[in-house]
Every structure is written in C-alpha cells, then in structure tokens.
Design an enzyme around this catalytic site. Structure first.
Site, PDB file in Angstrom:
ATOM      1  CG  HIS A 222      -1.507  -1.033   0.805  1.00  0.00           C
ATOM      2  ND1 HIS A 222      -2.850  -0.998   0.395  1.00  0.00           N
ATOM      3  CD2 HIS A 222      -2.944  -1.841   2.004  1.00  0.00           C
ATOM      4  CE1 HIS A 222      -3.984  -1.892   0.610  1.00  0.00           C
ATOM      5  NE2 HIS A 222      -3.626  -2.194   1.808  1.00  0.00           N
ATOM      6  CG  ASP A 259      -3.200  -8.619   0.509  1.00  0.00           C
ATOM      7  OD1 ASP A 259      -2.572  -9.008   1.362  1.00  0.00           O
ATOM      8  OD2 ASP A 259      -4.028  -7.756   1.296  1.00  0.00           O
ATOM      9  CG  HIS A 261      -7.095  -5.320   2.164  1.00  0.00           C
ATOM     10  ND1 HIS A 261      -6.227  -5.864   3.173  1.00  0.00           N
ATOM     11  CD2 HIS A 261      -7.962  -5.206   2.341  1.00  0.00           C
ATOM     12  CE1 HIS A 261      -7.462  -6.250   3.491  1.00  0.00           C
ATOM     13  NE2 HIS A 261      -8.475  -5.524   3.944  1.00  0.00           N
ATOM     14  CG  ASP A 346      -4.691  -9.751   3.697  1.00  0.00           C
ATOM     15  OD1 ASP A 346      -5.171 -10.516   2.928  1.00  0.00           O
ATOM     16  OD2 ASP A 346      -4.651  -8.662   4.223  1.00  0.00           O
TER      17      ASP A 346
END
Length: 443
Positions: A222, A259, A261, A346
């Site tokens: 990120h 991931d 996200h 995740d």
C-alpha cells in the site's frame, strides 16, 4: 544501536536472529499528516525527488549486474545447489502497537509454525535455508521507488517517535511508527533484496533454483511513492523489482499480488512502466477502494496493469479459475525474467479484515502453481513477500503450507481447514468478472 557484521556469510539455523532489540511503546499517541513530516521545498510529482531509474535496454534476462559492483548471494554455491527454499525473517519487533492487527506477533507466529511442522533448517538440513545476517536496503535502493522527500521525512520523524513512543504517520489511516520503524523497514526491504540476489545466483547453477520467501514486516504494497499507507511503510516488493532490473539486468518483472486488498502502492509505482506487469486479485470494494478493472496502465505501460476485483465470498473455486484463465495466460504472454509475489494471507476465510473465503488449501494451490509458472517461464526465479494476514492461526498455517508446496510435498490443509466455515461462492459473478477482464486484456 545496530551492529552489522562485516562478514555476511549467514548462520544457518531454525531460529530468528533479532538484529534489533524490542522497544517498549510509551507516551501519548500523536497523529501526524504526512505533509507535516515532509521537509520544506517544492511539491514533487510522482517521480520527483527519486533517483533516476536504471536503464535496462536488454532484450531479455542476462542475470548479471547492470550497474555498479556485482551482487552475489551470501550463500556459497554448494548450499544454493541443494536448497529448495531460502527465507529471511525480519519480524520488526520494535515496530508495534498493542491491539493493532499489524503487530509484531505475526512473523514469530509463522516461524513457530514452521518449527512445529518441521519445515525449518533444523529439520530439513540443506533443503530449507534461512539467511540471517542480511543487510538493510540502502537509501538509494528505496529511492528507486519512493521520493527522497518521503525517505528523509520519515527518518527525521524517528526523533519524534523517540520522544512520544508511538506516532501515526498517515493522516488518513492507522499507519503508525515507533523509534525503530525506519531502521526496521530498511532491514525488511533488505531481506527481499538479499533473496533476489540469492535466487538469481542459484538460477545460474541449475534448472530448479530454490524459491525465496521474505517473512517481513511492516508490509509494503500500500505504500505509495510519496508516503506510507495502510500499515505499509516502504514498498518492499517494488524496491526488489527495481533492484532486480538495475542490479541483475532482469528487465521484465511480473508482480502477482493475491492479498485481499488492492496493492495500490505497487500499482502506482509502475503504472506507466511496460517492463513491470502488475497483476492484482483483491476483494471488490475493500480497502483502499482502488484497483478497478478498467485501470490497465497508461502511456507505454498500458496493458501491463491487470486488476481482477473478486466479489465478496469468493474462495477456492474463484482463485483456481482466476489462475487458470487470467494469471497463467497473462504471465505466458508477458514472458517475465523473474516473478515476485505479494503474498497476503488476509483473503483467508478466518481473517478479520476482509470477506473472501480462501483456505489453507487455496494458498497451497497458488504457491504450487506460481512455482510451476516460474519454472516454465523464467528459470524458476521467484520470491514471495509477506503482505497481509491478521489471524495468526490461519496466517501461520497458510505460510507453512506454502513452504510445503515449494517442497513438492502434500498439503496439510485438511488438518487446518474446517469446511463448515465456508458457504457457497457467487460463481455467476465470478465467471462474469473473469470473462470481463479476459476480454479487456485480450486473453
């Protein structure tokens, strides 16, 4: 203080070697916007303040140093020939906030699971090697991705963290820093670089080099070129990608991000780069709200960004379809010189921060399939980088099963996954999303 050994020949054992002592968090929590940490001066654009990107005009992989002195693995050739897995652990024990999901318990939980399941050097001998005495990334390494303004601002912010114990360094999210964050983030980025060096060196020795896994934190995908975001400080995989190009002449780099996200920071760093293919599967509508399917890159990089948002409830079926119909054909067409993987765990059904239904078996399938893809396309050169994963049990069991996939050993997912926790996947919506992205990218 931190002491680095002049002789970086690694100690090979099954325990983590803590290069940084743990610091207690104390004092008040003070929130800072990134602009308040930046040094004064002219506002920079996406590339402003970064060192020049290396020029890689090679027609293909040369697996040699492109700039500066040659970089070799810290492991002798005799060990590299026998190894199946190389890993580094950088747990960043001083970078911690109580009750925060991205805590310093994450990497130790993985290391404990590897030991319990007999996947460490202690049990596997030369098959599994841990490189312990690796060096931190240099500021120049990081500046190939992040602005100098950000790097120097974060370094200066450490004095504030020393005074206050813990600070927040992202105005829009819960990204924190302690007095060790800068040094530990450099060390984690350095772990990824070390594994790139070692995997590349091993690929010169035989047809099946070991796979690398950087068990590191804070995560990185990120972090945008101009600052931190979403628990992430430096873009570890992005730094390694530029390093692979500049130091080893590996021109074409594929980054696969599974991931839950969207890896917006990695995406931003390479959005106009035709030589880095960024492919992300992520939950539709999840943090940070980026990663729309129609974002495919720009300029000369148009077509080398592929985003596949998956509807909530997607699981093993979805990811198997995504791999067979999107990931594999994209890689085969791109023909990478190395594959780097943002391995976030995740998307697991038990993870508290999202709503997909991956299982330990899903991650085993991904690891096994990506390993085979790397063997077919880029002489086996492949390094995984830990990103998310916040349920310690599902995180550690899934990473352990990833190791088993690397070793071509059967999955133990049946010991960890409870089918009763799963519900029916939205197969119609999944098929529609895959068909749409295939059409968009002419797959």
């Amino acid at each position: 203080s931190i002491t680095y050994l002049d002789n970086c020949l690694p100690l090979l054992s099954g325990t983590v070697f803590p290069l940084l002592r743990q610091y207690r968090v104390y004092g008040t929590h003070h929130s800072l916007t990134w602009s308040s940490l930046q040094t004064t001066g002219r506002k920079q654009n996406l590339n402003g303040g970064r060192s020049a990107q290396c020029a890689t005009s090679h027609g293909g992989a040369s697996v040699s140093h492109a700039n500066g002195a040659p970089k070799d693995s810290p492991l002798p050739d005799s060990l590299l020939r026998d190894a199946r897995i190389l890993y580094c652990a950088s747990p960043a024990m001083g970078h911690n906030k109580e009750a925060h999901p991205e805590s310093n318990k994450r990497v130790p939980a993985i290391v404990d699971a590897l030991e319990k399941l007999e996947l460490t050097p202690k049990h596997r001998g030369s098959q599994v090697l841990e490189i312990q005495n690796f060096y931190p990334a240099s500021l120049d390494d990081v500046a190939r991705v992040h602005s100098r303004t950000y790097i120097t601002g974060l370094e200066k912010a450490m004095s504030k963290a020393l005074d206050e114990g813990l600070i927040f360094i992202e105005g829009t999210g819960p990204t924190y820093a302690t007095q060790t964050t800068f040094a530990e983030s450099l060390l984690s980025a350095g772990a990824g670089i070390t594994l790139v060096d070692s995997v590349v060196a091993a690929s010169k020795l035989g047809l099946s080099p070991p796979l690398g896994f950087a068990l590191i934190r804070p995560p990185g995908h990120h972090a945008v070129p101009e600052g931190p975001m979403g628990f992430c400080v430096f873009g570890n995989i992005a730094v390694a990608a530029r390093y692979a190009q500049c130091q080893h002449g590996l021109k074409r780099v594929m980054i696969i991000d599974f991931d839950v996200h969207h890896g917006n920071g990695t995406c931003d760093a390479f959005y106009d780069d035709p030589d880095i293919f960024f492919l992300s599967t992520h939950q539709l509508g999840s943090y940070p709200g980026t990663g729309k399917m129609n974002l495919i890159g720009q300029g000369s990089g148009e077509g080398t960004t592929l985003n596949l948002p998956l509807p909530g409830g997607s699981g093993d079926y979805s990811m198997r379809c995504a791999f067979d119909e999107v990931i594999a054909p994209s890689a085969q067409r791109f023909k990478p010189d190395i594959i780097l993987v943002s391995a976030g765990y995740d998307a697991h059904a038990l993870d508290p921060l999202a709503g997909l239904q991956f299982t330990t078996g899903t991650f085993y399938m991904l690891a096994s399939s990506i390993k085979q893809l790397a063997r077919e396309l880029c002489s086996g050169r492949c390094v995984f980088f830990l990103e998310g994963g916040y349920n310690l049990q599902s995180l550690s069991s899934s990473v352990a099963d990833t190791f088993r996939a690397f070793l071509d050993e059967p999955s133990l997912a049946a010991q960890f996954d409870d089918p009763a926790m799963l519900y029916e996947e939205p197969t119609r919506r999944i098929k529609e999303a895959i068909e749409k992205v295939r059409h968009l990218h002419s797959l």
